[in-house]
Enzyme design. Structure first.
Site, PDB file in Angstrom:
ATOM      1  N   ASP A   1     -10.687   5.907  -4.299  1.00 12.38           N
ATOM      2  CA  ASP A   1     -11.514   6.287  -5.446  1.00 12.38           C
ATOM      3  C   ASP A   1     -10.701   6.210  -6.730  1.00 12.38           C
ATOM      4  OD1 ASP A   1     -10.021   8.667  -5.357  1.00 12.38           O
ATOM      5  OD2 ASP A   1     -11.485   9.559  -3.996  1.00 12.38           O
TER       6      ASP A   1
ATOM      7  N   ASP B   1     -10.073   7.750 -10.583  1.00 12.96           N
ATOM      8  CA  ASP B   1     -10.269   8.801 -11.577  1.00 12.96           C
ATOM      9  C   ASP B   1      -9.832   8.245 -12.927  1.00 12.96           C
ATOM     10  OD1 ASP B   1     -11.030  10.589  -9.602  1.00 12.96           O
ATOM     11  OD2 ASP B   1      -8.965  11.190  -9.211  1.00 12.96           O
TER      12      ASP B   1
ATOM     13  N   ASP C   1       1.357  16.700  -9.910  1.00  9.70           N
ATOM     14  CA  ASP C   1       2.331  17.150  -8.906  1.00  9.70           C
ATOM     15  C   ASP C   1       3.515  16.189  -8.713  1.00  9.70           C
ATOM     16  OD1 ASP C   1       0.567  15.370  -7.725  1.00  9.70           O
ATOM     17  OD2 ASP C   1      -0.025  16.681  -6.077  1.00  9.70           O
TER      18      ASP C   1
END
Ligand code: ATP
Ligand code: MG
EC number: 2.7.7.19
Length: 527
Positions: free
Chosen positions: A74, A76, A174
């Site tokens: 996917d 983003d 992260d």
């Protein structure tokens, strides 16, 4: 905000190392991203935002995967436009989330629809403030009160306060390889934390001080395992400083809401590398302790039935097919359900309430009270409740069973049981044929079975006592005259069974329509 802006100006003018990493722009000759791997819809979202005068990039995991030559599952997008501004630019866009509002831009309809998630660059807040504004459920009210000053001088948590410049957005991500931005039009990767170098060096490195980042959000511990497993095949290793605090930080997970842990556990099992994940957990000394249900998965991954389910899930992810967590969990917990069911049958309970009660017990003891998981639980229940119904192949029963919305998942479950010898392969083959046949052929199949069974009672009675006992435990089987072995551990046990195994066919042919774990589609719908 103004102070930060001035700080940055000074840092720029004096050449002092900026707080949030140094911006680097890298062109195609260096990153070598294959433009054909970029999703058209992500491209168009970036284009629309940029046309309107905003900054917009593909971000996060998609950039990581593109850089590694993988097709992202996917896409983003990150932008400096506010959610309202984003929404106004697209015909079908929806603002979701209460505190961190993001926009879902929707393309296509029905099952084929595609969502591009667009988020506004977020400010980097120190850990306490970040938790407060993220609405992290583990932050207590008093903690929140103490933190407001970090968020807003007036003592209120203002939503819009969380927006910030791109460099801050990068710093709150992260891993370095998860914190890059890709402009597909200029074909430039923006990198603040050496993500490109780390990707080349095959290094999994946490941005900032790893121990504090795990403390800030302990779910990052689980994410670390996920990325290590997903990228192990490409040769990725942990940077030692990222790895060493993992195990000591494990107790921090006690503070994380159960529902979030549950979701992370599912993600961990659905990377397409679930067996590598389990190996990774063992290597890190975390085979136990993340989440009870995950402990159980690790333990049971040794059983052929559970292993087959994990492999099936991996295969599907690899083929870009949807995976149903309900299917996998139903497999993992099946031996508990069977045991509970057979105990009750032995106490002469009626088979259906016995199964229902056994299922309730398993939900109680293994899944607990995870709110918002209604559909997943309902699907698991249906998969289980349909198992004895496969044994009954007379009259109208098979015709109505095949029309059930969860038939396909339940059938695939039964096929896996047959693969490990828990159910007669002949039964699985029959259902496969039946589900794919026309109505007329279906009538013939039922009639042929009826004739066959009329001829058979004598030989059946001559079978060994162990099997009679097994059949006594399965009244549904008695009705239909089929054999059901009585092993309860999912390993095939020692109950007699026919060994006329037929290997599962390769992808796309193994089950009705080849859609193992398939959603609410009928058995005759090939994908
Ligand atoms: P996947 O390919 O498995 O979806 P991903 O990297 O895209 O991996 P997501 O959970 O989709 O992971 O998150 C998207 C991005 O958001 C990440 O790449 C990371 O930059 C950021 N992110 C998500 N969760 C966290 C977190 N707990 N802490 C910091 N950054 C996070
Ligand atoms: Mg993602």
């Amino acid at each position: 905000m103004i102070k930060k802006f001035i700080d940055n100006l000074i840092a720029g003018a004096t050449g002092r190392k900026p707080r949030f990493g140094k911006r680097q722009e890298v062109g195609p000759e260096q990153h070598a991203i294959d433009p054909t791997l970029v999703d058209e819809r992500a491209l168009s979202v970036v284009h629309t935002l940029k046309e309107a005068g905003h900054e917009a990039y593909i971000v996060g995991g998609a950039v990581r995967d593109l850089l590694l030559g993988l097709r992202p599952k996917d896409f983003d997008v990150a932008t400096n436009a506010t959610p309202e501004q984003v929404k106004s630019l697209f015909r079908r866009a929806f603002i979701i989330g209460r505190r961190f509002r993001i926009v879902h831009v929707v393309f296509g309809r029905g099952r084929e629809h595609e969502v591009i998630e667009v988020s506004t660059f977020r400010a980097y807040l120190d850990s306490a403030a970040a938790e407060a504004v993220s609405g992290n459920e583990r932050t207590s009210k008093s903690e929140l009160a103490g933190m407001h000053h970090a968020v807003d001088a007036s003592g209120r948590v203002l939503r819009d306060n969380v927006w910030g410049p791109q460099e801050e957005d990068a710093a709150r991500r992260d891993f370095t390889i998860n914190a890059m931005y890709y402009d597909p039009e200029r074909r430039i990767v923006v990198d603040y934390h050496g993500g490109i170098t780390d990707a080349k060096k095959r290094l999994l490195r946490m941005i900032g001080d790893p121990a504090s980042r795990y403390r800030e959000d302990p779910v990052r511990i689980i994410r670390a395992v996920r990325f290590a497993a997903k990228l192990a095949a490409l040769g990725f290793k942990f940077e030692p400083k990222t790895k060493s605090p993992l195990l000591p930080s494990l107790p921090l997970l006690n503070e994380v809401p159960q529902s979030r842990l549950f979701d992370e556990m599912l993600k961990l099992l659905q990377t397409g590398h679930s067996l590598a994940t389990i190996e990774q957990l063992k290597t890190l000394g975390m085979a136990k302790g993340i989440y009870p249900l995950l402990d159980l998965v690790v333990e049971r991954a040794e059983l052929p039935f559970v292993r087959a389910a994990l492999q099936d899930t991996d295969r599907r992810v690899g083929e870009d097919k949807p995976v149903a967590p309900s299917f996998l969990l139903a497999c993992v917990l099946w031996s508990d359900v069977r045991e509970g069911w057979q105990d009750r049958l032995a106490r002469r309970m009626h088979p259906f309430p016995a199964l229902q009660e056994a299922i309730d017990e398993v939900f109680e003891s293994r899944i607990g009270d995870i709110s918002g998981r209604g559909k997943l639980g309902a699907d698991m229940r249906e998969i289980w409740m349909m198992q004895p119904r496969f044994e009954k192949r007379t009259g109208h029963t098979p015709f109505s069973l095949v029309e059930q919305p969860r038939f396909r998942a339940a059938f695939d479950f039964m096929r896996l049981r047959a693969d490990v010898g828990e159910v007669d392969v002949v039964l699985a083959d029959w259902w496969q044929e039946f589900s794919q046949a026309s109505d007329l052929v279906r009538e013939d199949l039922v009639a042929a079975l009826r004739d066959e069974q009329k001829k058979q009672p004598r030989t059946r009675r001559a079978k060994p006592a162990a099997q009679d006992e097994a059949r006594d435990l399965q009244p549904a089987a008695r009705e239909a005259g089929d054999s059901v072995p009585a092993d309860t551990d999912g390993t095939g046990g020692d109950a007699p069974r026919k060994r006329r195994r037929r290997r599962r066919k390769p992808a796309g042919q193994g089950s009705p329509g080849g859609d193992a774990q398939g959603g609410a589609r009928s058995g005759t719908d090939p994908d």
